[in-house]
Scaffold this active site. Structure first.
Site, short mmCIF file in Angstrom:
data_model
loop_
_atom_site.label_atom_id
_atom_site.label_comp_id
_atom_site.label_asym_id
_atom_site.label_seq_id
_atom_site.Cartn_x
_atom_site.Cartn_y
_atom_site.Cartn_z
CD GLU A 73 -3.04 -1.22 2.11
OE1 GLU A 73 -4.23 -1.33 1.75
OE2 GLU A 73 -2.71 -1.15 3.29
CG HIS A 92 -3.89 2.45 5.26
ND1 HIS A 92 -5.23 2.81 5.17
CD2 HIS A 92 -3.82 1.18 4.80
CE1 HIS A 92 -5.91 1.79 4.66
NE2 HIS A 92 -5.08 0.79 4.44
CE1 TYR A 119 -10.02 18.80 22.76
CE2 TYR A 119 -12.15 17.68 22.81
CZ TYR A 119 -11.26 18.58 23.37
OH TYR A 119 -11.60 19.29 24.47
CG HIS A 160 -9.25 -0.05 2.23
ND1 HIS A 160 -8.50 -0.12 1.08
CD2 HIS A 160 -8.41 -0.38 3.23
CE1 HIS A 160 -7.26 -0.50 1.37
NE2 HIS A 160 -7.19 -0.66 2.67
ZN LIG Z 1 -5.50 -1.13 3.71
#
Ligand SMILES: [Zn+2]
Length: 210
Positions: A73, A92, A119, A160
């Protein structure tokens, strides 16, 4: 901070995220910008058990130059660094609540999580857009992230999970944690018409803390 100190800090922050359930198995990846390139978590590594000496080292063109092979990734991270000069690190995750929000069909794509607390605004900014679904590894995801990242410090990949940048490694990790907390609050309050921060309050926060 030296590269060695950065390697140790990255591994410690990753282990902390893993221990608290922000990442399971080999999900999630973290990178940080160095004066001569980038450090990145290796492919198929667990955030819970990183070896600081074996982190992937990439040159400034994202070519693998040392350590284990980088995460598949890596292009998500590259999209952020190329879009944002202020991105010093990228995190990620497939953290549960943020990923849950990324699966909802009826949220606003440009800004799925409204400003509920200061925040989120302080750590992430005015908005965190949803990027349409792409198969993991699909190269078409990179230009989509790059385009959105020009205007946002973090994005949510549909079905995802989040990709979050910060000025420093610690900033990026804290922002990724805040994304998960904000998603949790959003899901808790769905259907309850919560009072949101208004535009002036958001603008004031951004002027004060950005
Ligand atoms: Zn991922």
């Amino acid at each position: 901070m030296t590269e060695q100190e950065t390697r140790i800090l990255l591994s410690e922050l990753a282990a902390s995220l893993f221990a608290r359930g922000f990442s399971v198995g080999s999900a999630g990846n973290i990178s940080v910008r160095l004066p001569d390139g980038y450090l990145m978590t290796p492919t198929n590594s667990s955030l819970g058990r990183l070896d600081p000496e074996r982190l992937s080292k990439l040159d400034s063109d994202f070519r693998h130059v040392d350590g284990d092979k980088p995460s598949k990734e890596v292009f998500m991270h590259r999209a952020f660094y190329r879009a944002r000069d202020d991105a010093g690190a990228v995190v990620h995750l497939h953290s549960t609540q943020a990923t849950a929000v990324s699966c909802l069909p009826d949220v606003e794509l440009a800004n799925p999580i409204p400003p509920l607390t200061p925040y989120f605004v302080m750590r992430v900014g005015r908005h965190m857009p949803i990027i349409p679904y792409y198969r993991p590894g699909d190269p078409a995801m990179e230009p989509a992230i790059h385009q959105a990242a020009k205007d946002a410090r973090a994005v949510l990949l549909a079905n995802h999970g989040p990709v979050v940048s910060g000025k420093t490694l610690t900033d990026a990790v804290y922002a990724a944690e805040e994304v998960e907390e904000a998603a949790k609050l959003f899901l808790l309050l769905r259907g309850q018409s919560p009072r949101l921060l208004d535009d002036a309050q958001v603008t004031d926060l951004l002027a004060t803390f950005s």
